[in-house]
Write an enzyme that holds these catalytic residues in place. Structure first.
Site, PDB file in Angstrom:
ATOM      1  CG  HIS A 308      -2.091   0.924   1.040  1.00 29.39           C
ATOM      2  ND1 HIS A 308      -2.021   2.263   1.346  1.00 29.39           N
ATOM      3  CD2 HIS A 308      -3.330   0.703   0.536  1.00 29.39           C
ATOM      4  CE1 HIS A 308      -3.182   2.810   1.037  1.00 29.39           C
ATOM      5  NE2 HIS A 308      -4.000   1.900   0.553  1.00 29.39           N
ATOM      6  CG  ASP A 366      -8.356  -4.624  -2.859  1.00 31.32           C
ATOM      7  OD1 ASP A 366      -9.569  -4.478  -2.680  1.00 31.32           O
ATOM      8  OD2 ASP A 366      -7.618  -3.732  -3.295  1.00 31.32           O
TER       9      ASP A 366
HETATM   10  N1  CMC Z   1       4.347  -7.601  -4.699  1.00 29.22           N
HETATM   11  C1  CMC Z   1       5.690  -7.559  -4.862  1.00 29.22           C
HETATM   12  N2  CMC Z   1       6.438  -6.445  -4.748  1.00 29.22           N
HETATM   13  C2  CMC Z   1       5.772  -5.310  -4.476  1.00 29.22           C
HETATM   14  C3  CMC Z   1       4.385  -5.265  -4.282  1.00 29.22           C
HETATM   15  C4  CMC Z   1       3.664  -6.478  -4.410  1.00 29.22           C
HETATM   16  N3  CMC Z   1       2.333  -6.505  -4.236  1.00 29.22           N
HETATM   17  N4  CMC Z   1       3.989  -3.997  -4.012  1.00 29.22           N
HETATM   18  C5  CMC Z   1       5.107  -3.257  -4.039  1.00 29.22           C
HETATM   19  N5  CMC Z   1       6.192  -4.044  -4.313  1.00 29.22           N
HETATM   20  C6  CMC Z   1       7.592  -3.617  -4.369  1.00 29.22           C
HETATM   21  C7  CMC Z   1       7.888  -2.882  -5.668  1.00 29.22           C
HETATM   22  O1  CMC Z   1       8.377  -3.743  -6.667  1.00 29.22           O
HETATM   23  C8  CMC Z   1       8.942  -1.883  -5.218  1.00 29.22           C
HETATM   24  O2  CMC Z   1      10.166  -2.558  -5.134  1.00 29.22           O
HETATM   25  P1  CMC Z   1      11.540  -1.745  -5.454  1.00 29.22           P
HETATM   26  O3  CMC Z   1      11.625  -0.664  -4.432  1.00 29.22           O
HETATM   27  O4  CMC Z   1      12.592  -2.804  -5.307  1.00 29.22           O
HETATM   28  O5  CMC Z   1      11.398  -1.224  -6.846  1.00 29.22           O
HETATM   29  C9  CMC Z   1       8.523  -1.527  -3.795  1.00 29.22           C
HETATM   30  O6  CMC Z   1       7.768  -2.661  -3.313  1.00 29.22           O
HETATM   31  C10 CMC Z   1       7.640  -0.279  -3.701  1.00 29.22           C
HETATM   32  O7  CMC Z   1       6.564  -0.430  -4.618  1.00 29.22           O
HETATM   33  P2  CMC Z   1       5.875   0.787  -5.363  1.00 29.22           P
HETATM   34  O8  CMC Z   1       5.146   0.281  -6.562  1.00 29.22           O
HETATM   35  O9  CMC Z   1       6.894   1.874  -5.590  1.00 29.22           O
HETATM   36  O10 CMC Z   1       4.886   1.272  -4.238  1.00 29.22           O
HETATM   37  P3  CMC Z   1       3.602   2.168  -4.463  1.00 29.22           P
HETATM   38  O11 CMC Z   1       3.333   2.830  -3.183  1.00 29.22           O
HETATM   39  O12 CMC Z   1       3.759   3.010  -5.679  1.00 29.22           O
HETATM   40  O13 CMC Z   1       2.445   1.088  -4.815  1.00 29.22           O
HETATM   41  C11 CMC Z   1       0.659  -0.416  -4.643  1.00 29.22           C
HETATM   42  C12 CMC Z   1       1.465   0.683  -3.947  1.00 29.22           C
HETATM   43  C13 CMC Z   1      -0.582  -0.733  -3.828  1.00 29.22           C
HETATM   44  C14 CMC Z   1       0.178   0.071  -6.029  1.00 29.22           C
HETATM   45  C15 CMC Z   1       1.551  -1.677  -4.820  1.00 29.22           C
HETATM   46  O14 CMC Z   1       1.944  -2.146  -3.547  1.00 29.22           O
HETATM   47  C16 CMC Z   1       0.878  -2.781  -5.618  1.00 29.22           C
HETATM   48  O15 CMC Z   1       0.922  -2.769  -6.855  1.00 29.22           O
HETATM   49  N6  CMC Z   1       0.188  -3.767  -4.921  1.00 29.22           N
HETATM   50  C17 CMC Z   1      -0.535  -4.805  -5.588  1.00 29.22           C
HETATM   51  C18 CMC Z   1      -1.889  -4.266  -6.025  1.00 29.22           C
HETATM   52  C19 CMC Z   1      -2.843  -4.082  -4.849  1.00 29.22           C
HETATM   53  O16 CMC Z   1      -3.006  -4.943  -4.010  1.00 29.22           O
HETATM   54  N7  CMC Z   1      -3.536  -2.920  -4.844  1.00 29.22           N
HETATM   55  C20 CMC Z   1      -4.547  -2.603  -3.843  1.00 29.22           C
HETATM   56  C21 CMC Z   1      -4.173  -1.444  -2.956  1.00 29.22           C
HETATM   57  S1  CMC Z   1      -5.286  -1.261  -1.544  1.00 29.22           S
HETATM   58  C22 CMC Z   1      -6.815  -0.879  -2.216  1.00 29.22           C
HETATM   59  C23 CMC Z   1      -6.842   0.330  -3.069  1.00 29.22           C
HETATM   60  O17 CMC Z   1      -6.151   1.323  -2.814  1.00 29.22           O
HETATM   61  O18 CMC Z   1      -7.613   0.325  -4.023  1.00 29.22           O
END
Ligand code: CMC
Length: 431
Positions: A308, A366
């Site tokens: 998140h 989720d």
């Molecule tokens: N699985 C594996 N690695 C992950 C994941 C994951 N689910 N989420 C983040 N990472 C890693 C990512 O690869 C990155 O690694 P590095 O620093 O080595 O490049 C690091 O963690 C930070 O990730 P980010 O994409 O920069 O973080 P963000 O804050 O931009 O993204 C997120 C947040 C929710 C989009 C992301 O965690 C994600 O894609 N999660 C899976 C989708 C999900 O479950 N979404 C629902 C969110 S809650 C409900 C809502 O808001 O609608």
């Protein structure tokens, strides 16, 4: 907004600029850069808005480190266990918990708007039967502005109020109709003698050929899912609603924009993607393979339902939902649901893995919601529409707050331009 008592000094090429700092009632201080370009001729650069507050708000507060989510100051776990969705809607919209008389009045106002204009049925029939219900919702909600002309003037507080009530009331009807259409069953009209969640369940699962009794435990679980998704501060879809409405667009068009944004798998679409992932994993012995893929930099796969932008310790909504998942499955007589077993084992193994703990990746809302919704009988394609109908009140509360703000300005981010500088057009024969 309170006056600033502190300031930050920014130095560029030896010249100093004082930037006011505001201290919010909760959360980190905020540096005010509104006059930065006028004074210093520079922009700030923050793709994804990781450090930028785009508005001030009094509705929802999240402390991502503590795993705290407050609506108007009230913790989500208390609201989920002691309150119910329509009371939380009132709280989000009007700022305080309602008195019994105010709640009764609010519930009766919502209930009296549950039907949609009969002509709107033709809109549904224009879609292919295999359309995703989210595609139908984006279209139908946007089209509401063509049906409810008397509540599109955003400068009229009465019209804003009517539009708000209409959307909260009609969204379950629209979501249920989108579902019924895609499975080829007749639409069920809303029943105003039922509570909000029971009415939605009936519209989704009743058929004219049979009586349908709403199970009160399922209705309670449904209501809890609505409550847990009601608002979440300045997330992507809420920011989309705010940006769309900053131009003065009508509320129905703005909420349709929010639904479109929510659909993405990084946001509301994650609940569908998560359940599909759990099914693909299938059995606990395959978990290490998927964890390895999630950790592999060269593989775009991510563990859906994990991570998140704001929560870096735990998502309080996931905690409540994990408990609800057990309750609902027990009620449904599903005591050894293989998907729940995979989910629990995946959570355990991921949390024990340094990759996830170091990056502070925890199950989010989720992760468990899909398991509950599937046990209730919903197909995966309905998970995101249910999120959208629950979040409608949050979008509307944030929209109302923004429209009522005398400082309202059209949202217009700047950019860091890295394209070509000016060059002369080259005739086609010379290229
Ligand atoms: N699985 C594996 N690695 C992950 C994941 C994951 N689910 N989420 C983040 N990472 C890693 C990512 O690869 C990155 O690694 P590095 O620093 O080595 O490049 C690091 O963690 C930070 O990730 P980010 O994409 O920069 O973080 P963000 O804050 O931009 O993204 C997120 C947040 C929710 C989009 C992301 O965690 C994600 O894609 N999660 C899976 C989708 C999900 O479950 N979404 C629902 C969110 S809650 C409900 C809502 O808001 O609608």
């Amino acid at each position: 907004m309170a006056d600033s008592t502190k300031s930050a000094t920014l130095e560029i090429d030896g010249k100093k600029y004082e930037l006011p700092i505001f201290s919010p009632t909760a959360g980190p201080d905020v540096v005010d850069i509104r006059k930065l370009y006028a004074q210093a001729g520079v922009f700030t650069y923050d793709p994804g808005f990781t450090s930028t507050a785009a508005c001030d708000s009094t509705i929802t507060y999240i402390d991502g480190d503590k795993g705290e989510l407050l609506h108007r100051g009230y913790p989500i776990d208390q609201l989920a266990s002691k309150s119910h969705y329509l009371e939380v809607c009132y709280l989000l919209l009007y700022g305080e918990l309602p008195s019994p008389a105010h709640l009764e009045d609010f519930e009766s106002r919502v209930t009296s708007h549950t039907m949609i204009h009969e002509q709107m049925m033709y809109l549904f029939r224009g879609f292919r039967r295999d359309a995703h219900p989210m595609a139908i919702m984006v279209g139908v909600v946007g089209a509401m502005s063509a049906f409810y002309h008397d509540s599109t003037d955003i400068n009229d507080p009465w019209q804003r109020e009517v539009a708000s009530i209409r959307m909260i009331a009609k969204m379950p009807t629209i979501a249920a109709m989108a579902y019924k259409y895609t499975i080829g069953q007749p639409f069920e009209y809303p029943r105003n003698d039922l509570d909000y969640a029971s009415n939605f369940l009936k519209m989704c699962f009743a058929v004219p050929a049979e009586d349908y009794e709403v199970n009160p435990i399922l209705a309670r679980a449904m209501d809890r899912i609505f409550t847990l998704h009601a608002d979440h501060e300045q997330n992507a879809s809420t920011s989309t609603v705010r940006l769309a409405s900053s131009s003065g667009a009508n509320p129905f068009a703005c909420i349709a924009a929010g639904i479109a944004c929510l659909w993405g798998p990084a946001h509301g679409g994650a609940n569908q993607a998560c359940l599909e992932m759990l099914k693909k994993i299938g059995t606990p012995d395959r978990i290490p393979e998927f964890i390895a893929r999630a950790k592999d930099k060269d593989d775009p796969f991510r563990l859906m339902g994990f991570g998140h932008r704001v929560y870096k310790n735990f998502d309080p909504r996931a905690t409540v939902l994990k408990q609800s998942a057990d309750e609902v499955l027990e009620l449904m007589g599903i005591d050894d649901n293989p998907i729940l077993q995979v989910a629990k084992e995946l959570e355990k193994q991921a949390l024990a893995d340094p990759y996830f703990s170091e990056k502070k990746l925890f199950p989010n809302v989720d992760f468990y919601s899909g398991i509950i919704l599937e046990a209730m009988g919903f197909p995966t394609s309905m998970f995101t529409p249910i999120f959208a109908l629950s979040r409608t009140v949050g979008w509307i509360s944030q929209w109302k707050e923004m429209i009522g703000d005398p400082q309202l300005k059209i949202g217009r981010p700047r950019q860091l331009y890295n394209g070509s500088t000016m060059r002369d057009y080259v005739d086609i024969e010379n290229r």
